[in-house]
Scaffold this motif. Structure first.
Motif, mmCIF file in Angstrom:
data_model
loop_
_atom_site.group_PDB
_atom_site.id
_atom_site.type_symbol
_atom_site.label_atom_id
_atom_site.label_comp_id
_atom_site.label_asym_id
_atom_site.label_seq_id
_atom_site.Cartn_x
_atom_site.Cartn_y
_atom_site.Cartn_z
ATOM 1 N N THR A 202 7.264 42.347 -42.699
ATOM 2 C CA THR A 202 7.993 42.300 -41.447
ATOM 3 C C THR A 202 7.278 41.290 -40.551
ATOM 4 N N PRO A 203 7.925 40.807 -39.494
ATOM 5 C CA PRO A 203 7.223 39.899 -38.574
ATOM 6 C C PRO A 203 5.929 40.511 -38.028
ATOM 7 N N GLU A 204 5.938 41.815 -37.763
ATOM 8 C CA GLU A 204 4.729 42.464 -37.233
ATOM 9 C C GLU A 204 3.615 42.480 -38.269
ATOM 10 N N MET A 205 3.951 42.750 -39.518
ATOM 11 C CA MET A 205 2.957 42.717 -40.588
ATOM 12 C C MET A 205 2.425 41.302 -40.769
ATOM 13 N N PHE A 206 3.315 40.321 -40.656
ATOM 14 C CA PHE A 206 2.943 38.913 -40.766
ATOM 15 C C PHE A 206 1.945 38.554 -39.680
ATOM 16 N N LYS A 207 2.195 39.023 -38.469
ATOM 17 C CA LYS A 207 1.272 38.782 -37.361
ATOM 18 C C LYS A 207 -0.075 39.448 -37.628
ATOM 19 N N GLY A 208 -0.047 40.678 -38.145
ATOM 20 C CA GLY A 208 -1.281 41.386 -38.463
ATOM 21 C C GLY A 208 -2.080 40.678 -39.542
ATOM 22 N N LEU A 209 -1.379 40.097 -40.518
ATOM 23 C CA LEU A 209 -2.065 39.347 -41.563
ATOM 24 C C LEU A 209 -2.771 38.136 -40.967
ATOM 25 N N GLY A 210 -2.108 37.470 -40.036
ATOM 26 C CA GLY A 210 -2.726 36.329 -39.369
ATOM 27 C C GLY A 210 -3.992 36.720 -38.631
ATOM 28 N N GLU A 211 -3.988 37.888 -38.022
ATOM 29 C CA GLU A 211 -5.177 38.366 -37.318
ATOM 30 C C GLU A 211 -6.329 38.587 -38.288
ATOM 31 N N MET A 212 -6.005 39.045 -39.499
ATOM 32 C CA MET A 212 -7.028 39.236 -40.519
ATOM 33 C C MET A 212 -7.647 37.914 -40.953
ATOM 34 N N TYR A 213 -6.867 36.833 -40.876
ATOM 35 C CA TYR A 213 -7.382 35.523 -41.268
ATOM 36 C C TYR A 213 -8.614 35.149 -40.428
ATOM 37 N N VAL A 214 -8.646 35.618 -39.187
ATOM 38 C CA VAL A 214 -9.769 35.305 -38.295
ATOM 39 C C VAL A 214 -10.780 36.451 -38.251
ATOM 40 N N ALA A 215 -10.290 37.682 -38.273
ATOM 41 C CA ALA A 215 -11.181 38.837 -38.163
ATOM 42 C C ALA A 215 -12.056 39.012 -39.398
ATOM 43 N N ASP A 216 -11.529 38.654 -40.548
ATOM 44 C CA ASP A 216 -12.257 38.840 -41.804
ATOM 45 C C ASP A 216 -12.819 37.500 -42.257
ATOM 46 N N GLU A 217 -14.140 37.394 -42.275
ATOM 47 C CA GLU A 217 -14.779 36.113 -42.587
ATOM 48 C C GLU A 217 -14.487 35.645 -44.006
ATOM 49 N N ARG A 218 -14.137 36.568 -44.901
ATOM 50 C CA ARG A 218 -13.777 36.167 -46.257
ATOM 51 C C ARG A 218 -12.495 35.337 -46.236
ATOM 52 N N PHE A 219 -11.496 35.797 -45.470
ATOM 53 C CA PHE A 219 -10.268 35.040 -45.323
ATOM 54 C C PHE A 219 -10.553 33.695 -44.655
ATOM 55 N N THR A 220 -11.312 33.749 -43.546
ATOM 56 C CA THR A 220 -11.597 32.529 -42.781
ATOM 57 C C THR A 220 -12.253 31.471 -43.653
ATOM 58 N N LYS A 221 -13.234 31.878 -44.430
ATOM 59 C CA LYS A 221 -13.955 30.932 -45.286
ATOM 60 C C LYS A 221 -13.020 30.284 -46.292
ATOM 61 N N ASN A 222 -12.166 31.078 -46.924
ATOM 62 C CA ASN A 222 -11.256 30.543 -47.929
ATOM 63 C C ASN A 222 -10.220 29.598 -47.316
ATOM 64 N N ILE A 223 -9.627 30.021 -46.200
ATOM 65 C CA ILE A 223 -8.577 29.218 -45.574
ATOM 66 C C ILE A 223 -9.155 27.952 -44.951
#
Length: 247
Positions: A202-223
């Motif tokens: 859903t758009p809300e889940m999509f937004k939450g996933l984006g927040e994880m991209y920054v909150a979780d350093e594992r995501f941040t490092k990969n992206i």
């Protein structure tokens, strides 16, 4: 110490420290008259504890719940960290042995059994799975896993992964632009459609996933491997996209 000094000392980004402050995970002891965050010795001890948990794959909300619980014992937590890190070290040692044997085998210097080729690998736990289940529920995660398995069996996975990487590269080229610009929103809409080929976001889940991209350093490092600052850009663009869907 000021935030930049702490970031340089620890080796993490200022953005990460700001995020920890915003979510109440690591709130600085105070601020200067000019508004700069000031971190105390106790803040640094707490940050060390947080990073031990992060090294072991704990999500930020879980860390926050643990370290601010009334019964939290720092010394007991450190002892537990030591045990868990020793287990992790043992697994890495086994993988190193497998790598060394594989090098010798590839050079024709030794034989290697099929069992030895996979010694040390452990896929019994997925570090992202619990976070995903807690955030979106088991039904969504199971459906996502089933779609991925189907793509692997049909041979579609390689093409899908390359399509993702191509879109990462496209978004990286515009990461210094306004996330709300037409170009950025067109790119992030493609990202939304791509993810929904394997999930049901859903758009809300999509937004939450984006927040994880920054909150979780594992995501941040990969992206950010596609371009420094891409994770933060995608987070803002995904939030803008989701907000527009509500209107």
């Amino acid at each position: 110490m000021k935030v930049k000094e702490v970031a340089d000392l620890v080796g993490i980004s200022v953005r990460t420290l700001h995020h920890y402050d915003e979510i109440g995970l690591l709130v600085p002891e105070g601020t200067t008259e000019a508004g700069y965050r000031i971190y105390s010795g106790k803040n640094l001890e707490l940050l060390q504890q947080i990073l031990f948990f992060r090294e072991l794959g704990f999500p930020l909300q879980t860390i926050k719940d643990i370290i601010y619980s009334p019964g939290f014992d720092r010394l007991a937590a450190l002892r537990q960290h030591r045990l868990m890190l020793m287990e992790k070290r043992d697994r890495l040692d086994r993988l190193l042995v497998t790598v060394d044997k594989s090098i010798q085998h590839a050079k024709g210097e030794s034989d290697m059994t099929n069992k030895e080729k996979f010694s040390g690998f452990d896929f019994s736990q997925n570090p992202y799975e619990k976070e995903a289940r807690d955030r979106w529920g088991s039904e969504a995660v199971d459906a996502y896993a089933a779609k991925l398995k189907g793509m692997e069996q049909s041979g579609e996975m390689a093409g899908f992964q390359e399509e993702m990487n191509e879109l990462y590269r496209t978004l990286a080229e515009m990461r210094h632009s306004d996330p709300a610009s037409p170009e950025a929103q067109e790119g992030i809409a493609r990202w939304y459609r791509l993810l929904n080929r394997v999930g049901s976001y859903t758009p809300e889940m999509f937004k939450g996933l984006g927040e994880m991209y920054v909150a979780d350093e594992r995501f941040t490092k990969n992206i950010d491997g596609f371009g420094e600052g891409l994770a933060a850009f995608m987070k803002d663009a995904m939030a803008e996209f989701a907000n527009r869907q509500r209107k």
